[in-house]
Design an enzyme around this catalytic site. Sequence first.
Site, mmCIF file in Angstrom:
data_model
loop_
_atom_site.group_PDB
_atom_site.id
_atom_site.type_symbol
_atom_site.label_atom_id
_atom_site.label_comp_id
_atom_site.label_asym_id
_atom_site.label_seq_id
_atom_site.Cartn_x
_atom_site.Cartn_y
_atom_site.Cartn_z
ATOM 1 N N CYS A 244 7.882 -3.520 15.517
ATOM 2 C CA CYS A 244 7.521 -2.504 16.508
ATOM 3 C C CYS A 244 6.118 -2.816 17.021
ATOM 4 O O CYS A 244 5.211 -3.093 16.228
ATOM 5 C CB CYS A 244 7.560 -1.103 15.885
ATOM 6 S SG CYS A 244 9.200 -0.622 15.302
ATOM 7 N N CYS B 13 3.335 8.749 0.354
ATOM 8 C CA CYS B 13 4.029 7.906 1.325
ATOM 9 C C CYS B 13 4.215 6.539 0.686
ATOM 10 O O CYS B 13 3.231 5.833 0.428
ATOM 11 C CB CYS B 13 3.201 7.814 2.609
ATOM 12 S SG CYS B 13 3.929 6.755 3.878
ATOM 13 N N CYS C 126 -0.509 6.881 10.110
ATOM 14 C CA CYS C 126 0.754 6.320 10.605
ATOM 15 C C CYS C 126 0.541 5.015 11.359
ATOM 16 O O CYS C 126 -0.272 4.948 12.284
ATOM 17 C CB CYS C 126 1.436 7.322 11.536
ATOM 18 S SG CYS C 126 2.094 8.756 10.698
ATOM 19 N N CYS D 240 2.729 -1.075 15.568
ATOM 20 C CA CYS D 240 2.590 -0.872 14.120
ATOM 21 C C CYS D 240 1.941 -2.078 13.451
ATOM 22 O O CYS D 240 2.400 -3.213 13.615
ATOM 23 C CB CYS D 240 3.966 -0.618 13.514
ATOM 24 S SG CYS D 240 3.960 -0.415 11.714
ATOM 25 N N GLU E 86 0.830 -1.188 0.000
ATOM 26 C CA GLU E 86 0.000 0.000 0.000
ATOM 27 C C GLU E 86 0.871 1.247 0.000
ATOM 28 O O GLU E 86 1.975 1.249 0.560
ATOM 29 C CB GLU E 86 -0.903 0.022 1.247
ATOM 30 C CG GLU E 86 -1.927 -1.102 1.263
ATOM 31 C CD GLU E 86 -2.750 -1.152 2.544
ATOM 32 O OE1 GLU E 86 -3.932 -1.529 2.461
ATOM 33 O OE2 GLU E 86 -2.207 -0.828 3.628
ATOM 34 N N CYS F 239 7.234 -6.067 7.254
ATOM 35 C CA CYS F 239 8.413 -5.479 7.905
ATOM 36 C C CYS F 239 8.962 -6.454 8.934
ATOM 37 O O CYS F 239 8.214 -7.173 9.601
ATOM 38 C CB CYS F 239 8.014 -4.167 8.588
ATOM 39 S SG CYS F 239 9.405 -3.242 9.280
#
Length: 340
Positions: free
Chosen positions: A113, A102, A327, A116, A89, A109
């Site tokens: 974290c 962005c 975010c 996230c 995305e 990933c």
Amino acid sequence: MEALLGKTLDDLKQIATSLGFPSYVAKQIANWIYQKRIRSIDQMSNLSLANRQRLSAIYEVGFVEPSDVQQSVDGTKKYLFKVGSHYIESVYIPEADRATLCVSTQVGCKMNCCFCATGKQGFSAHLSSAQILNQLFSLPEFEQLTNVVFMGMGEPFDNTENVLKTLEILTSEYGLAWSPKRITVSTVGLIPGLKRFLAESKCHLAVSLHNPIPEERKELMPAQKAFPIADVIAEIKKYDFSGQRRVSFEYTMFKGVNDQPRHLKALVSLLDGLECRVNLIRFHSVPGIPLEGTTMPQMEKFRDDLNAKGLTATIRKSRGEDIFAACGLLSTKKLEQGNS
């Protein structure tokens, strides 16, 4: 077929040589792809028909249109791209005086974290420079773009080579010839990639900080174990950020977790002597993550206290939350699972 999109001028020169073309053909190909943004090798009209046929037997331009788009009530758009057997995305954020894209650098990933959604998805694949650039070049709003931020899915410095190739193409004369000031790359602080980026690029840097106290940051961000934030700051301090190049620190605020007076004091101490900005970010709830966002009045006080201590701090405006484009909310986990 292999994509010509994402190839640097040196890459294109090697391709030209391998096919027996004159060396100047590499610059012609770059011009067609990056400046004229053609979709087919057949459109490269200053190449002979024979050379176009030889080129198209092995390569394609490599643009892939978005497979879906969602639009937020605030005008933000989230685009879905299919990359091989995976999905990513990217988010288009229009404002009155600018338009930002962005972009993602990985499918999922590795950083994990705890706040996230992308990190919770896990890692599937690195994106090639072609797949990163395609998010820009296949964007319907490409002509309106003023800025690009590498803050989507993935950790850019876990895919350093492809990110640096992308930055070269965006900023070189043979590519888009953008000013590096239009581009910001974000990282949790992977020092090997950070060193290369600082030495080889002039783009802005954003560091995901989120807690200045090492033991507490480790609980939020496992990367702290291998790359302590103090070491990251020490590396950044070797470079000059007092001019046109900027460094900023991203600080998502969690109630009772990183918004206390001790965090303020530690943050001021950690960033002492560094010309920088602290971007305070409202936490957007992620299913299954037991964290709560700091209230806006508390965020405003934290910002004001940082400014009073000599740091430049702002609260970033949240965009696209209703379509999970804000975010920390990007995730293609369901699509990846359905595709496996």
